[in-house]
Design an enzyme around this catalytic site. Structure first.
Site, PDB file in Angstrom:
ATOM      1  CE  LYS A 112      30.363  25.135  39.542  1.00 37.46           C
ATOM      2  NZ  LYS A 112      30.636  24.668  40.886  1.00 37.46           N
ATOM      3  CE  LYS A 195      25.953  19.987  38.503  1.00 41.65           C
ATOM      4  NZ  LYS A 195      26.813  19.728  39.610  1.00 41.65           N
ATOM      5  CE  LYS A 198      26.244  22.975  46.094  1.00 37.05           C
ATOM      6  NZ  LYS A 198      26.921  22.233  47.152  1.00 37.05           N
TER       7      LYS A 198
HETATM    8  N1  AQP Z   1      22.320  16.711  40.034  1.00 38.33           N
HETATM    9  C1  AQP Z   1      23.139  15.836  40.594  1.00 38.33           C
HETATM   10  N2  AQP Z   1      22.935  14.501  40.447  1.00 38.33           N
HETATM   11  C2  AQP Z   1      23.771  13.600  41.035  1.00 38.33           C
HETATM   12  N3  AQP Z   1      24.822  13.956  41.818  1.00 38.33           N
HETATM   13  C3  AQP Z   1      25.053  15.268  41.989  1.00 38.33           C
HETATM   14  N4  AQP Z   1      25.991  15.944  42.698  1.00 38.33           N
HETATM   15  C4  AQP Z   1      25.777  17.275  42.565  1.00 38.33           C
HETATM   16  N5  AQP Z   1      24.715  17.489  41.775  1.00 38.33           N
HETATM   17  C5  AQP Z   1      24.241  16.268  41.402  1.00 38.33           C
HETATM   18  C6  AQP Z   1      27.040  15.322  43.508  1.00 38.33           C
HETATM   19  O1  AQP Z   1      26.989  15.867  44.814  1.00 38.33           O
HETATM   20  C7  AQP Z   1      28.292  15.784  45.388  1.00 38.33           C
HETATM   21  C8  AQP Z   1      28.642  17.053  46.114  1.00 38.33           C
HETATM   22  O2  AQP Z   1      28.582  18.121  45.230  1.00 38.33           O
HETATM   23  P1  AQP Z   1      29.388  19.458  45.466  1.00 38.33           P
HETATM   24  O3  AQP Z   1      29.106  20.025  46.772  1.00 38.33           O
HETATM   25  O4  AQP Z   1      30.809  19.250  45.147  1.00 38.33           O
HETATM   26  O5  AQP Z   1      28.719  20.374  44.401  1.00 38.33           O
HETATM   27  P2  AQP Z   1      28.774  20.248  42.847  1.00 38.33           P
HETATM   28  O6  AQP Z   1      29.264  18.981  42.311  1.00 38.33           O
HETATM   29  O7  AQP Z   1      29.545  21.410  42.410  1.00 38.33           O
HETATM   30  O8  AQP Z   1      27.233  20.306  42.429  1.00 38.33           O
HETATM   31  P3  AQP Z   1      26.176  21.243  43.000  1.00 38.33           P
HETATM   32  O9  AQP Z   1      25.995  20.771  44.383  1.00 38.33           O
HETATM   33  O10 AQP Z   1      24.902  21.327  42.317  1.00 38.33           O
HETATM   34  O11 AQP Z   1      26.824  22.634  42.824  1.00 38.33           O
HETATM   35  P4  AQP Z   1      27.237  23.360  41.454  1.00 38.33           P
HETATM   36  O12 AQP Z   1      26.415  22.819  40.318  1.00 38.33           O
HETATM   37  O13 AQP Z   1      26.953  24.739  41.779  1.00 38.33           O
HETATM   38  O14 AQP Z   1      28.676  23.116  41.255  1.00 38.33           O
HETATM   39  C9  AQP Z   1      29.242  15.444  44.250  1.00 38.33           C
HETATM   40  O15 AQP Z   1      29.649  14.094  44.356  1.00 38.33           O
HETATM   41  C10 AQP Z   1      28.425  15.647  43.011  1.00 38.33           C
HETATM   42  O16 AQP Z   1      28.801  14.766  41.967  1.00 38.33           O
END
Ligand code: AQP
Length: 332
Positions: A112, A195, A198
């Protein structure tokens, strides 16, 4: 009952299928068998820049969606992280036990901060995994249901719990990650080796639960699939198709083998069309219920306040024990 804690960031107007299938779906089943604490982690959501009006809206949308997919406040404790100040308080203590090099090795921060530029990435983004450790350890969680991307942060949490316990005496439960293999990593529809994310995926790569099903159907139809015509589950050779099969299986309750069998002699187009239909049926009630909860924000906020009060009863006990162990004076 074993204790569970997990959280989700209010950083989008809808959860995507990765969030739901990787984590939230398991939250719903675990509330039947575990003592569960689930939070909308708004403190985490300000680590990469935000708009206050949007954050407030998304916090409510996240809570409403959690209720809509089946969290029951009678069975679990659902709350907003910033309403329980102990999270930030314990995070400070844990940050003093974390090595700078150790925190620097977190791949999510590296990815990030590389995208944002080293100068723009905040110190909050850097210490994010330490706050996450505090979230978990405050509740003495035995298990943390998350997607595969959180495994390294969970390892840090375990290391910090063990380190604290060794230095100051047994205080924290050392938690285990609870990662369901089949849905641990839902991938981007346009880039099936990454993956679904967001912040990193293009809009065409993400399916959002609250999106119009017609738009989601278009995304599924234009999902990158692989060369060949046969419908087979092979994540190495056919990552795009295998991702669609995983999603299809999770949403329909049919096993991947059953699906492969059912599509013998049919093509990718048939599978995509059917999956779009399954998804539309699946999200319809979730969309309706989410709107219903959002129609009464005062009631939603009240429910979250009650959750925060329940969470605080546990969190404050752990924080007090932690403060005692490290030598802070008790309130006279
Ligand atoms: N692609 C994915 N496959 C399986 N699990 C996923 N999680 C996120 N993406 C996948 C799981 O969702 C939970 C909540 O996530 P978060 O709000 O903490 O966001 P994140 O992990 O940061 O992932 P995001 O939602 O895509 O945002 P980015 O990539 O922008 O950080 C967690 O348990 C996560 O493992």
């Amino acid at each position: 009952r074993p204790r569970v804690l997990s959280g989700i960031q209010p950083t989008a107007d809808s959860f995507h299928l990765g969030n739901y299938l990787g984590a939230v779906r398991n939250w719903v089943t675990m509330q039947e068998t575990h003592d569960t604490f689930y939070c909308v982690v708004d403190l985490h959501a300000i680590t990469a820049g935000h708009d206050p009006v949007v954050l407030r809206r998304r916090t409510r949308v996240a809570a409403a969606q959690l209720l809509a997919v089946g969290l029951d406040p009678e069975k679990c404790t659902l709350f907003v992280q910033s309403q329980v100040p102990e999270h930030a308080q314990l995070a400070w203590v844990l940050s003093c036990l974390t090595g700078f090099g150790e925190a620097s090795r977190m791949t999510q921060f590296k990815d990030k901060s590389a995208r944002q530029g080293a100068e723009r990435a905040s110190v909050g983004l850097f210490t994010y995994p330490i706050l996450q450790a505090a979230d978990i350890l405050l509740y003495q969680a035995d298990a943390v249901p998350v997607g595969e991307d959180q495994r390294q942060h969970l390892e840090l949490t375990r290391d910090l719990a063990q380190r604290f316990n060794t230095l100051f005496g047994a205080t924290f439960t050392v938690p285990e990650a609870y990662i369901v293999r089949d849905t641990a990593k839902i991938t981007d529809l346009q880039d099936p080796t990454s993956k679904m994310s967001k912040s990193a995926s293009s809009p065409a790569g993400i399916i959002e639960l609250l999106d119009d099903p017609a738009r989601s159907a278009k995304k599924i139809k234009s999902a990158v699939t692989d060369t060949g015509r046969e419908i087979l589950f092979d994540p190495e050779q056919k990552p795009g198709l295998s991702n669609l099969l995983k999603i299809y299986s999770a949403l329909s309750g049919r096993t991947i083998d059953e699906l492969v069998e059912a599509y013998v002699g049919k093509g990718y187009g048939d599978l995509k069309k059917d999956l779009a239909g399954v998804l539309a049926d699946f999200v319809r009630p979730i969309r309706e219920r989410t709107t219903g909860f959002l129609d009464d924000p005062a009631q939603l906020d009240k429910l979250l306040s009650i959750g925060a009060e329940k969470a605080r009863a546990v969190a404050s006990t752990t924080l007090r024990a932690t403060y005692d162990r490290i030598g802070f004076l008790a309130e006279a």
